[in-house]
Design a protein around this motif. Structure first.
Motif, short mmCIF file in Angstrom:
data_model
loop_
_atom_site.label_atom_id
_atom_site.label_comp_id
_atom_site.label_asym_id
_atom_site.label_seq_id
_atom_site.Cartn_x
_atom_site.Cartn_y
_atom_site.Cartn_z
N SER A 27 -5.83 -8.50 -11.83
CA SER A 27 -4.66 -8.72 -10.98
C SER A 27 -4.04 -7.39 -10.56
CB SER A 27 -3.62 -9.56 -11.72
OG SER A 27 -4.12 -10.86 -11.95
N PHE A 28 -3.99 -6.43 -11.49
CA PHE A 28 -3.44 -5.11 -11.15
C PHE A 28 -4.33 -4.41 -10.11
CE2 PHE A 28 -1.74 -4.97 -15.77
CZ PHE A 28 -0.70 -5.82 -15.45
N ASP A 32 -3.33 -3.14 -6.34
CA ASP A 32 -3.64 -1.80 -5.82
C ASP A 32 -4.37 -1.88 -4.48
OD1 ASP A 32 -2.52 0.16 -7.49
OD2 ASP A 32 -4.11 -0.08 -8.96
N ARG A 33 -5.35 -2.77 -4.38
CA ARG A 33 -6.09 -2.92 -3.12
C ARG A 33 -5.16 -3.30 -1.98
NH1 ARG A 33 -9.74 -5.39 -6.56
NH2 ARG A 33 -9.13 -7.47 -5.88
N GLY A 38 -0.90 -0.12 2.77
CA GLY A 38 0.44 0.32 3.14
C GLY A 38 1.49 -0.58 2.52
N VAL A 39 2.70 -0.04 2.37
CA VAL A 39 3.79 -0.80 1.76
C VAL A 39 5.09 -0.53 2.50
CG1 VAL A 39 2.78 -0.80 -0.56
CG2 VAL A 39 4.32 1.05 0.09
N VAL A 46 5.16 3.02 4.44
CA VAL A 46 4.33 4.08 3.87
C VAL A 46 2.88 3.64 3.98
CG1 VAL A 46 3.83 5.46 1.81
CG2 VAL A 46 6.19 4.70 2.27
N GLY A 47 2.12 4.32 4.81
CA GLY A 47 0.74 3.93 5.09
C GLY A 47 -0.22 4.19 3.95
N ASP A 48 0.01 5.24 3.18
CA ASP A 48 -0.86 5.60 2.06
C ASP A 48 0.01 5.92 0.85
OD1 ASP A 48 -3.11 6.26 0.58
OD2 ASP A 48 -3.23 8.29 1.38
#
Length: 105
Positions: A27-28, A32-33, A38-39, A46-48
């Motif tokens: 799940s972690f 991450d994937r 981006g977030v 934030v793209g990376d």
């Protein structure tokens, strides 16, 4: 592991078992994937994202989970943070809508 959460004037301890961390690695990895795409970190995209930024996003979700009494999401996001910041003992979660201001100690 005992993780202290500071949320405004409120302090609470969250216990995250080692066996929980071991069972949740898939799940972690999935989290991450998804975050590699981006977030949204407060008002900023934030793209990376760095590892710290990913943990700040997870802390923001942890805050929402606590506010909504969603224990499953709280454990998932708390476990994610612990698995990525191995020496962490405390999180000071920003409650002003600025997840980038969240601090890890």
């Amino acid at each position: 592991m005992l993780l202290n959460l500071i949320i405004g004037e409120y302090s609470m301890d969250m216990e995250i078992q080692d066996d929980y961390l071991e069972t949740m690695t898939d799940s972690f990895d999935k989290m991450d994937r998804e975050m590699r795409q981006g977030v949204q970190l407060g008002q900023q995209w934030v793209g990376d994202p760095t590892q710290l930024q990913r943990c700040q996003v997870a802390a923001d979700k942890l805050l929402s989970a606590i506010e909504n009494n969603n224990e499953t999401l709280a454990m998932l996001t708390g476990g994610y943070i612990v698995s990525h910041l191995s020496d962490i003992k405390q999180i000071k979660i920003n409650t002003e809508g600025e997840p980038a201001e969240t601090e890890f100690h």
